[in-house]
Design a protein around this motif. Structure first.
Motif: not given
Length: 673
Positions: A57, A102-107
């Motif tokens: 992560f 949601v590690p692959a989200g747009d953060h």
């Protein structure tokens, strides 16, 4: 044999870490000078960063690193802890949860906004008055460490990546790394999942030795680590290390250069015995079990109890003494297994109450009010399924108290009150129920406004005569709200309706008391468990019913003469006190002739005692609660059903609703008379 998903395990442990960090931040917010809480928050952030990097992560690790750095400055005294800094990191914990889920989200946008807020809070903490010159920091004292470490052979398979460990060491100061390959076997003997390398690290840093220990916090028990201080002239004397077993000693040599030689060389393959014993004891105290497995085991125990009841009935009607002996053994063992299972399912309400500290903190900021949350009875234990279903109702009640109940600081001062409003959240056990109380010291419920709103909505007729409790219960009607304007917190009339429906589904009850100017109190009475209970099996006419044994106080005989004397008043004299009773035959319309000698089961429903007149007391019964069908969902007199040993069905009486139904029937009879 299936092994748990490492990512799922990490998410579970990360959730616990975030809860600990949040608790530490809330405690620190009340006492900004508390160094222990600062250290606790820093350790939690450091652990979360390290474990996040270990499990891939990377975004979480990078974001948490900034929060950790901010608290590292607080820990070192570079900047003081402030309310703004605590609030910034609290908001950051919510973002950390999103990065985990949601590690692959747009953060990126959210991360940058939170980090800019964090940087501003740190800058303001470090320089609260721009006109005051900042005192220059003293030049840091450097220490030269040489470390040699190797990880266990199966470290990579267990999710440990040595590269983040080396990166963390590089962040501590000037660092050179040498890798040793001598343990790599021949190609035929090489396993792709094993780790054969070891490392020597030369580190010059101004950080204390505990910072090095923190790097290896996850692998300390299994790794091999040796640490020596090459030049100890600038070593801080008061720094102690859990890695080394002995305090550093400085040795000097009269060599040609006259410089100090190596001061310490300590090799450690495992933690100190006391630390290792403590860690082993801690790890053996708790075992993480998925909730689904507990539910499945509970179902099996319930079926076993039903089968044991059938066996007992068969043995009772048989003359086989060996069968009776086996039946008694099975009954004893199933009872012990049931009790053990119930203890496994019971959890303290502390884990439910803990989440409201953050809620109250956020609501205080949103409403501009000064609010303090006080909790009591956090060790009270309730079935885990009850705790899960109580979360939403309590959220609505606490939000309602903060928004409607408590006044603003200015209003409280004008009323002669402390400007800090208080919400009390308590739990206690009473007669097989848990009583959860939400109390505030605010303005109280405006009864005139409640009545006016109810009449305008058509809930009650104009000028209808209502008891005080009936009037206060109107706040739980669907769509009912006395808020003059809709806000983010309340005004839509859905929150209290959710409370009522959830408590009714749990077969609980709600009691409301309020005093103008001094506050309100809402008490929720909920069954301790929804699975298996001890019950008293009785017969009324041809039907059999179960009364929860925790509510039963005593059993009496009602002779025909006493039955005739009590007609019309429904009271019996019990040790110089009058106890009202309900004839279940009349309430259930059995249309059967009463037995010559009826029985009265005296039950306790909170503060009052009531008798239930039945035809026969059959005996105690281990009751596995089965849900009623949707067709019977609105029948409030019964909380469920159970299967008896002969395959028949007995309904479980809900004593609270039963007493209310009996009182309603009595009032109708008096009105008709």
């Amino acid at each position: 044999m299936s092994f748990p998903d490492p990512i799922a395990v990490f998410r579970t442990e990360a959730a616990e870490l975030l809860e600990q960090i949040e608790t530490g931040l809330l405690d620190l917010n009340h006492d900004l000078a508390n160094k222990d809480q600062v250290d606790a928050v820093f350790r939690g952030l450091h652990t979360l960063k390290g474990s996040g990097a270990m499990f891939g992560f990377e975004a979480l690790a990078a974001f948490t690193h900034h929060c950790e750095s901010a608290f590292d400055q607080v820990r070192k005294g570079v900047v003081p802890a402030t309310h703004d800094l605590v609030s910034a990191v609290l908001n950051a914990t919510d973002h950390m949860r999103a990065l985990i889920e949601v590690p692959a989200g747009d953060h990126d946008a959210a991360s940058e906004h939170l980090l800019s807020t964090l940087r501003l809070a740190v800058e303001q903490a470090g320089n609260p008055d721009a006109g005051t010159p900042v005192k220059p920091a003293a030049e840091p004292r450097m220490t030269h460490y040489r470390l040699h470490f190797s990880l266990p052979r199966n470290a990579m398979a267990n999710g440990t990546n040595p590269l983040p460990l080396l990166d963390e060491l590089r962040e501590l100061g000037e660092c050179t790394v040498e890798v040793h390959k001598s343990c790599i076997p021949a190609l035929d003997d090489l396993s792709a999942g094993d780790l054969y390398l070891s490392w020597t690290v030369n580190l010059k840093t101004a950080q204390p030795r505990s910072a090095i220990d923190d790097v290896f916090i996850f692998v300390m028990d299994e790794m091999e680590l040796s640490l020596e201080i090459v030049d100890a002239r600038n070593e801080q004397a008061d720094e102690a290390s859990p890695v080394a077993e002995a305090a550093p000693t400085e040795a000097k040599s009269n060599n040609a250069s006259g410089t100090p030689v190596r001061a310490e060389s300590t090799a450690v393959t495992k933690a100190a015995p006391q630390q290792q014993d403590a860690k082993q004891a801690k790890s053996s105290e708790n075992v993480r079990v998925p909730a689904e497995r507990l539910d499945e085991l509970m179902d099996r125990v319930g079926e076993l109890v039903i089968a044991q009841s059938r066996l007992s009935q068969l043995a009772g009607s048989s003359g086989d003494l060996q069968l009776r002996a086996v039946s008694e053994d099975v009954e004893r063992l199933s009872g012990e297994l049931r009790d053990t299972m119930m203890v496994l399912r019971m959890v303290p309400v502390a884990q439910l109450f803990g989440r409201f500290r953050r809620l109250v903190h956020d609501l205080a900021i949103e409403t501009g009010k000064a609010i303090e949350l006080i909790t009591e009875g956090e060790t009270t234990e309730v079935d885990k399924s009850v705790v899960e279903r109580l979360a939403d109702p309590l959220v609505h009640l606490v939000r309602n108290s903060c928004d409607h109940g408590l006044e603003t600081p200015e209003e409280r001062r004008a009323a002669g009150k402390d400007p800090v409003g208080r919400i009390f959240l308590s739990a206690r056990q009473a007669a097989g129920e848990v009583i959860i109380t939400i109390k505030d010291d605010g303005r109280g419920i405006n009864r005139e406004r409640v009545r006016a709103k109810a009449e305008a909505s058509g809930i009650i007729a104009p000028n209808a005569v209502l008891a005080d409790q009936e009037l206060l219960q109107l706040i739980f009607q669907p769509g009912f709200s006395t808020a003059q304007q809709v806000t983010n917190l309340s005004g839509r009339g859905v929150g209290m309706d959710v409370v009522k429906r959830t408590i009714d589904a749990l077969r609980g009850s709600i009691d409301v008391t309020s005093h103008n100017g001094t506050g309100s109190e809402i008490s929720l009475a909920i069954p301790l468990t929804l699975a298996i209970i001890d019950g008293l099996l009785v017969r009324v006419g041809a039907g059999r019913y179960v009364i929860p044994l925790s509510a039963v106080e005593e059993c009496l005989e009602l002779s025909p003469e006493e039955d005739m004397r009590s007609r019309g008043r429904s009271f019996i004299s019990l040790r110089d006190s009058l106890v009202p009773f309900i004839r279940l035959r009349d309430l259930f319309n059995t249309n059967t002739t009463p037995d010559p000698f009826q029985k009265v089961v005296v039950i306790s429903t909170g503060s009052e005692r009531v008798g239930l007149v039945v035809d026969q007391i059959i005996g105690d019964h281990q009751t596995v609660i089965k849900s009623m069908s949707k067709l019977h969902h609105d029948v409030a007199t019964f909380s469920g059903a159970t299967i008896l040993g002969d395959g028949g069905v007995a309904l479980i009486l809900d004593v609270g609703h039963l007493v209310a139904a009996g009182q309603h029937q009595e009032a109708q009879l008096r009105a008709a008379g």
